[in-house]
Design a protein around this motif. Structure first.
Motif, PDB file in Angstrom:
ATOM      1  N   GLY A   1       0.810  -1.212   0.000  1.00 52.63           N
ATOM      2  CA  GLY A   1       0.000   0.000   0.000  1.00 52.63           C
ATOM      3  C   GLY A   1       0.839   1.255   0.000  1.00 52.63           C
ATOM      4  O   GLY A   1       0.426   2.294  -0.538  1.00 52.63           O
ATOM      5  N   ASN A   2       2.021   1.186   0.587  1.00 54.79           N
ATOM      6  CA  ASN A   2       2.927   2.334   0.619  1.00 54.79           C
ATOM      7  C   ASN A   2       3.330   2.749  -0.793  1.00 54.79           C
ATOM      8  O   ASN A   2       3.184   3.910  -1.197  1.00 54.79           O
ATOM      9  CB  ASN A   2       4.155   1.968   1.458  1.00 54.79           C
ATOM     10  N   GLY A   3       3.841   1.805  -1.567  1.00 58.54           N
ATOM     11  CA  GLY A   3       4.305   2.128  -2.908  1.00 58.54           C
ATOM     12  C   GLY A   3       3.178   2.511  -3.848  1.00 58.54           C
ATOM     13  O   GLY A   3       3.299   3.464  -4.628  1.00 58.54           O
ATOM     14  N   VAL A   4       2.055   1.775  -3.791  1.00 55.28           N
ATOM     15  CA  VAL A   4       0.931   2.085  -4.674  1.00 55.28           C
ATOM     16  C   VAL A   4       0.377   3.473  -4.370  1.00 55.28           C
ATOM     17  O   VAL A   4       0.103   4.269  -5.275  1.00 55.28           O
ATOM     18  CB  VAL A   4      -0.159   1.011  -4.539  1.00 55.28           C
ATOM     19  N   ALA A   5       0.216   3.781  -3.074  1.00 53.80           N
ATOM     20  CA  ALA A   5      -0.309   5.090  -2.702  1.00 53.80           C
ATOM     21  C   ALA A   5       0.648   6.209  -3.080  1.00 53.80           C
ATOM     22  O   ALA A   5       0.219   7.304  -3.466  1.00 53.80           O
ATOM     23  CB  ALA A   5      -0.600   5.131  -1.203  1.00 53.80           C
ATOM     24  N   SER A   6       1.965   5.952  -2.976  1.00 52.08           N
ATOM     25  CA  SER A   6       2.934   6.983  -3.358  1.00 52.08           C
ATOM     26  C   SER A   6       2.821   7.327  -4.833  1.00 52.08           C
ATOM     27  O   SER A   6       2.884   8.505  -5.219  1.00 52.08           O
ATOM     28  CB  SER A   6       4.353   6.505  -3.028  1.00 52.08           C
ATOM     29  N   LEU A   7       2.638   6.298  -5.690  1.00 47.08           N
ATOM     30  CA  LEU A   7       2.516   6.545  -7.121  1.00 47.08           C
ATOM     31  C   LEU A   7       1.212   7.253  -7.473  1.00 47.08           C
ATOM     32  O   LEU A   7       1.157   8.039  -8.421  1.00 47.08           O
ATOM     33  CB  LEU A   7       2.615   5.229  -7.889  1.00 47.08           C
ATOM     34  N   LEU A   8       0.137   6.982  -6.693  1.00 48.57           N
ATOM     35  CA  LEU A   8      -1.159   7.576  -7.000  1.00 48.57           C
ATOM     36  C   LEU A   8      -1.343   8.944  -6.339  1.00 48.57           C
ATOM     37  O   LEU A   8      -1.872   9.871  -6.959  1.00 48.57           O
ATOM     38  CB  LEU A   8      -2.287   6.631  -6.550  1.00 48.57           C
ATOM     39  N   LEU A   9      -0.936   9.069  -5.075  1.00 53.62           N
ATOM     40  CA  LEU A   9      -1.209  10.291  -4.332  1.00 53.62           C
ATOM     41  C   LEU A   9      -0.320  11.451  -4.756  1.00 53.62           C
ATOM     42  O   LEU A   9      -0.727  12.609  -4.627  1.00 53.62           O
ATOM     43  CB  LEU A   9      -1.039  10.035  -2.835  1.00 53.62           C
ATOM     44  N   ALA A  10       0.904  11.159  -5.221  1.00 51.19           N
ATOM     45  CA  ALA A  10       1.808  12.251  -5.603  1.00 51.19           C
ATOM     46  C   ALA A  10       1.213  13.121  -6.710  1.00 51.19           C
ATOM     47  O   ALA A  10       1.126  14.350  -6.559  1.00 51.19           O
ATOM     48  CB  ALA A  10       3.166  11.693  -5.996  1.00 51.19           C
ATOM     49  N   PRO A  11       0.777  12.555  -7.845  1.00 53.59           N
ATOM     50  CA  PRO A  11       0.158  13.424  -8.860  1.00 53.59           C
ATOM     51  C   PRO A  11      -1.166  14.021  -8.422  1.00 53.59           C
ATOM     52  O   PRO A  11      -1.498  15.158  -8.777  1.00 53.59           O
ATOM     53  CB  PRO A  11      -0.007  12.502 -10.073  1.00 53.59           C
ATOM     54  N   VAL A  12      -1.946  13.273  -7.631  1.00 55.07           N
ATOM     55  CA  VAL A  12      -3.223  13.799  -7.155  1.00 55.07           C
ATOM     56  C   VAL A  12      -2.998  14.988  -6.228  1.00 55.07           C
ATOM     57  O   VAL A  12      -3.696  16.014  -6.322  1.00 55.07           O
ATOM     58  CB  VAL A  12      -4.028  12.689  -6.443  1.00 55.07           C
ATOM     59  N   LEU A  13      -2.029  14.885  -5.332  1.00 55.16           N
ATOM     60  CA  LEU A  13      -1.750  15.988  -4.420  1.00 55.16           C
ATOM     61  C   LEU A  13      -1.270  17.216  -5.184  1.00 55.16           C
ATOM     62  O   LEU A  13      -1.658  18.350  -4.861  1.00 55.16           O
ATOM     63  CB  LEU A  13      -0.709  15.553  -3.386  1.00 55.16           C
ATOM     64  N   GLN A  14      -0.435  17.025  -6.195  1.00 58.27           N
ATOM     65  CA  GLN A  14       0.017  18.157  -6.994  1.00 58.27           C
ATOM     66  C   GLN A  14      -1.154  18.809  -7.721  1.00 58.27           C
ATOM     67  O   GLN A  14      -1.236  20.039  -7.828  1.00 58.27           O
ATOM     68  CB  GLN A  14       1.068  17.691  -8.004  1.00 58.27           C
ATOM     69  N   LEU A  15      -2.091  18.004  -8.203  1.00 55.56           N
ATOM     70  CA  LEU A  15      -3.286  18.543  -8.860  1.00 55.56           C
ATOM     71  C   LEU A  15      -4.128  19.343  -7.876  1.00 55.56           C
ATOM     72  O   LEU A  15      -4.646  20.422  -8.207  1.00 55.56           O
ATOM     73  CB  LEU A  15      -4.102  17.395  -9.461  1.00 55.56           C
ATOM     74  N   LEU A  16      -4.275  18.836  -6.651  1.00 52.68           N
ATOM     75  CA  LEU A  16      -5.045  19.557  -5.628  1.00 52.68           C
ATOM     76  C   LEU A  16      -4.375  20.872  -5.261  1.00 52.68           C
ATOM     77  O   LEU A  16      -5.058  21.887  -5.050  1.00 52.68           O
ATOM     78  CB  LEU A  16      -5.215  18.677  -4.389  1.00 52.68           C
ATOM     79  N   LEU A  17      -3.053  20.863  -5.174  1.00 50.61           N
ATOM     80  CA  LEU A  17      -2.336  22.096  -4.852  1.00 50.61           C
ATOM     81  C   LEU A  17      -2.515  23.139  -5.945  1.00 50.61           C
ATOM     82  O   LEU A  17      -2.696  24.337  -5.658  1.00 50.61           O
ATOM     83  CB  LEU A  17      -0.851  21.792  -4.640  1.00 50.61           C
ATOM     84  N   ASP A  18      -2.481  22.714  -7.205  1.00 51.60           N
ATOM     85  CA  ASP A  18      -2.645  23.650  -8.305  1.00 51.60           C
ATOM     86  C   ASP A  18      -4.077  24.182  -8.383  1.00 51.60           C
ATOM     87  O   ASP A  18      -4.297  25.343  -8.755  1.00 51.60           O
ATOM     88  CB  ASP A  18      -2.269  22.978  -9.631  1.00 51.60           C
ATOM     89  N   ALA A  19      -5.058  23.349  -8.045  1.00 49.48           N
ATOM     90  CA  ALA A  19      -6.462  23.729  -8.216  1.00 49.48           C
ATOM     91  C   ALA A  19      -7.029  24.465  -7.005  1.00 49.48           C
ATOM     92  O   ALA A  19      -7.819  25.408  -7.152  1.00 49.48           O
ATOM     93  CB  ALA A  19      -7.307  22.494  -8.520  1.00 49.48           C
ATOM     94  N   PHE A  20      -6.666  24.056  -5.797  1.00 51.37           N
ATOM     95  CA  PHE A  20      -7.297  24.594  -4.597  1.00 51.37           C
ATOM     96  C   PHE A  20      -6.325  25.265  -3.629  1.00 51.37           C
ATOM     97  O   PHE A  20      -6.753  25.784  -2.600  1.00 51.37           O
ATOM     98  CB  PHE A  20      -8.037  23.468  -3.841  1.00 51.37           C
ATOM     99  N   GLY A  21      -5.022  25.246  -3.923  1.00 51.28           N
ATOM    100  CA  GLY A  21      -4.067  25.794  -2.979  1.00 51.28           C
ATOM    101  C   GLY A  21      -3.802  24.821  -1.846  1.00 51.28           C
ATOM    102  O   GLY A  21      -4.454  23.779  -1.716  1.00 51.28           O
ATOM    103  N   TRP A  22      -2.835  25.174  -0.971  1.00 54.35           N
ATOM    104  CA  TRP A  22      -2.470  24.219   0.074  1.00 54.35           C
ATOM    105  C   TRP A  22      -3.555  24.072   1.134  1.00 54.35           C
ATOM    106  O   TRP A  22      -3.712  23.004   1.720  1.00 54.35           O
ATOM    107  CB  TRP A  22      -1.129  24.593   0.698  1.00 54.35           C
ATOM    108  N   ARG A  23      -4.343  25.136   1.377  1.00 53.07           N
ATOM    109  CA  ARG A  23      -5.411  25.010   2.376  1.00 53.07           C
ATOM    110  C   ARG A  23      -6.511  24.067   1.891  1.00 53.07           C
ATOM    111  O   ARG A  23      -6.965  23.170   2.626  1.00 53.07           O
ATOM    112  CB  ARG A  23      -5.995  26.387   2.683  1.00 53.07           C
ATOM    113  N   GLY A  24      -6.953  24.240   0.658  1.00 53.41           N
ATOM    114  CA  GLY A  24      -7.954  23.334   0.121  1.00 53.41           C
ATOM    115  C   GLY A  24      -7.450  21.909   0.001  1.00 53.41           C
ATOM    116  O   GLY A  24      -8.191  20.952   0.242  1.00 53.41           O
ATOM    117  N   ALA A  25      -6.167  21.758  -0.355  1.00 57.50           N
ATOM    118  CA  ALA A  25      -5.602  20.417  -0.459  1.00 57.50           C
ATOM    119  C   ALA A  25      -5.585  19.716   0.899  1.00 57.50           C
ATOM    120  O   ALA A  25      -5.910  18.524   0.997  1.00 57.50           O
ATOM    121  CB  ALA A  25      -4.183  20.496  -1.025  1.00 57.50           C
TER     122      ALA A  25
END
Length: 462
Positions: free
Chosen positions: A165-189
């Motif tokens: 779960g560590n490796g799978v989540a790292s591959l999935l959450l990294a791009p998702v988190l970057q997308l959230l940061l770009d769309a909603f800022g760090w507070r929304g993320a």
């Protein structure tokens, strides 16, 4: 969706009753649901923590602080999660893993949600570092320990499945988190991550209690017994603890300094990222293979642990011996990093899979928490030492060589574990005296270990 998750959690809790006493783990059935729950728990704890570094530049820019100052957010969260894991194990020993993991999920979610309203970096230290880190400390060790209690023949395979779960989540959450940061800022993320980590609560509800004949009849009455510190008085666990601490001193070095090492060797940003990704893919890919090999019983588990640990140390040494790269993508360093990742991934499930054979299933929750704490002690020593050697020598060569020697030293200590070295022959059991007239033959005691259990340590002598 969250309402449905909590409704399921309430329904599962209403079904709590005294489970029937089992002579041995069921080795399947609901255990696969528990393994899937631990997979998600591992992904929403370590996987999310490894991806959280993407938000650090946003913190630094908003609060006008240095990168070093914002890096303490992840460092505090990791230190609290690792060091406080015995507390989560102790609470699970007293009240069960299910309520402890559910409460830990709520605490983690609150840490992210409160951090979204931070007005200073100190608030992030307290919210993400202390509060979310404390919640993670309550979820990982109890979930992984429960997986070990449900399995016998396929125990390491189930643990390896949970740890992927560590490796799978790292591959999935990294791009998702970057997308959230770009769309909603760090507070929304952070708000959305708080909602995501709340799914740890229904994962905890899936950890159905299991009663085994080897469990203590009464809960521990003192904090010393609840934390499991008395396990250090057992010679086999003391040897394992020493070896694990030394391994931890070098195991986490590539997590921190592999990318800077690639940059020092002349690779660009994308080349360094490719090297890190190669190590991560190798790590995730061999965890299930290692579990399948260990459960096959062809190699005794303590010996396999020492072998994979030695290969991990040699892989770290190979990374340090790589010279400057002429290729833009760093082929030699990529190969060395991939070899390290594969051996490190094979080593990870064996560390937790060997514990039931050393301490018994009754103490597996406490032992898992102590292992997390021991790894954190080594992890706090290794990266600062690696950075110090980099400042003194001007590159990371000495850092990787020196820290690789820590892993090799710990692997040699693992050879002192029972069953790690080959024996000459099995010691025959003592003969049973003939019964007196009218006396019945004694019946064998019910034990958790059996000849069919590949993780039981045989009583053999030379």
């Amino acid at each position: 969706f969250h309402c449905c998750c909590f409704l399921i959690s309430i329904l599962l809790l209403q079904q709590v009753k005294m489970p029937p006493l089992l002579a041995r783990p069921p080795d399947g059935g609901w255990g696969w649901v528990v393994a899937g729950s631990a997979f998600v728990v591992n992904g929403l704890s370590y996987g999310l923590l490894r991806s959280l570094g993407l938000a650090l530049p946003a913190f630094a820019e908003y609060f006008d602080r240095s990168t070093q100052d914002t890096a303490w957010v992840s460092a505090i969260a990791l230190a609290v999660q690792q060091a406080a894991s015995p507390v989560g194990s102790a609470l699970s020993t007293r009240w069960g893993a299910r309520p402890v993991v559910m409460v830990g999920g709520i605490i983690t979610s609150l840490g992210f949600i409160l951090s979204a309203f931070a007005s200073s970096l100190l608030h992030l230290y307290l919210g993400l570092g202390l509060l979310a880190g404390s919640g993670w400390a309550l979820v990982f060790a109890p979930a992984l320990g429960t997986v070990s209690r449900y399995f016998s023949r396929r125990r390491v395979l189930a643990v390896g499945l949970a740890l992927t779960g560590n490796g799978v989540a790292s591959l999935l959450l990294a791009p998702v988190l970057q997308l959230l940061l770009d769309a909603f800022g760090w507070r929304g993320a952070l708000l959305l991550l708080g909602a995501t980590t709340l799914h740890l609560t229904p994962c905890g509800a899936l950890l159905r209690p299991l009663a085994l004949s080897g469990d203590p009849t009464t809960p521990p009455h003192s904090p010393l017994n609840a934390l499991g510190l008395t396990l250090f008085t057992h010679p086999a666990f003391a040897v394992f603890a020493l070896g694990t601490t030394l391994v931890g001193a070098g195991y986490f070095i590539p997590y921190v300094h592999l990318a800077p090492h690639a940059l020092d060797l002349g690779l660009g940003g994308y080349g360094a990222a490719l090297v890190v990704a190669g190590a991560a893919v190798g790590d995730a890919g061999t965890r299930l293979v290692s579990g399948w090999l260990a459960d096959g019983g062809w190699i005794p588990l303590p010996r396999l642990l020492a072998m994979t640990g030695a290969l991990t140390g040699l892989g770290l040494v190979a990374v340090g011996l790589v010279q400057e790269q002429e290729e833009e993508w760093g082929g030699t360093l990529l190969a060395a990093a991939g070899a390290y990742g594969m051996s490190a991934g094979a080593f990870a499930p064996l560390v937790f899979g060997v514990l039931p054979g050393l301490v018994g299933l009754g103490s597996i929750l406490q032992a898992t928490g102590l292992v997390m704490m021991l790894m954190s002690l080594g992890g706090l020593l290794g990266p600062p030492l690696s950075g110090f050697l980099r400042d003194v020598t001007g590159d990371f060569k000495a850092s990787f060589l020196f820290c690789g020697s820590f892993i090799l030293s710990g692997s040699f200590i693992y050879l002192m574990l029972p069953g790690a070295l080959p024996r000459c022959h099995s010691a025959p059991p003592p003969p049973t005296p003939p019964p007196e007239q009218g006396e019945l033959l004694p019946s064998p005691e019910s034990t958790l270990a059996s000849p069919n259990d590949p993780h039981s340590i045989p009583n053999t002598t030379c």
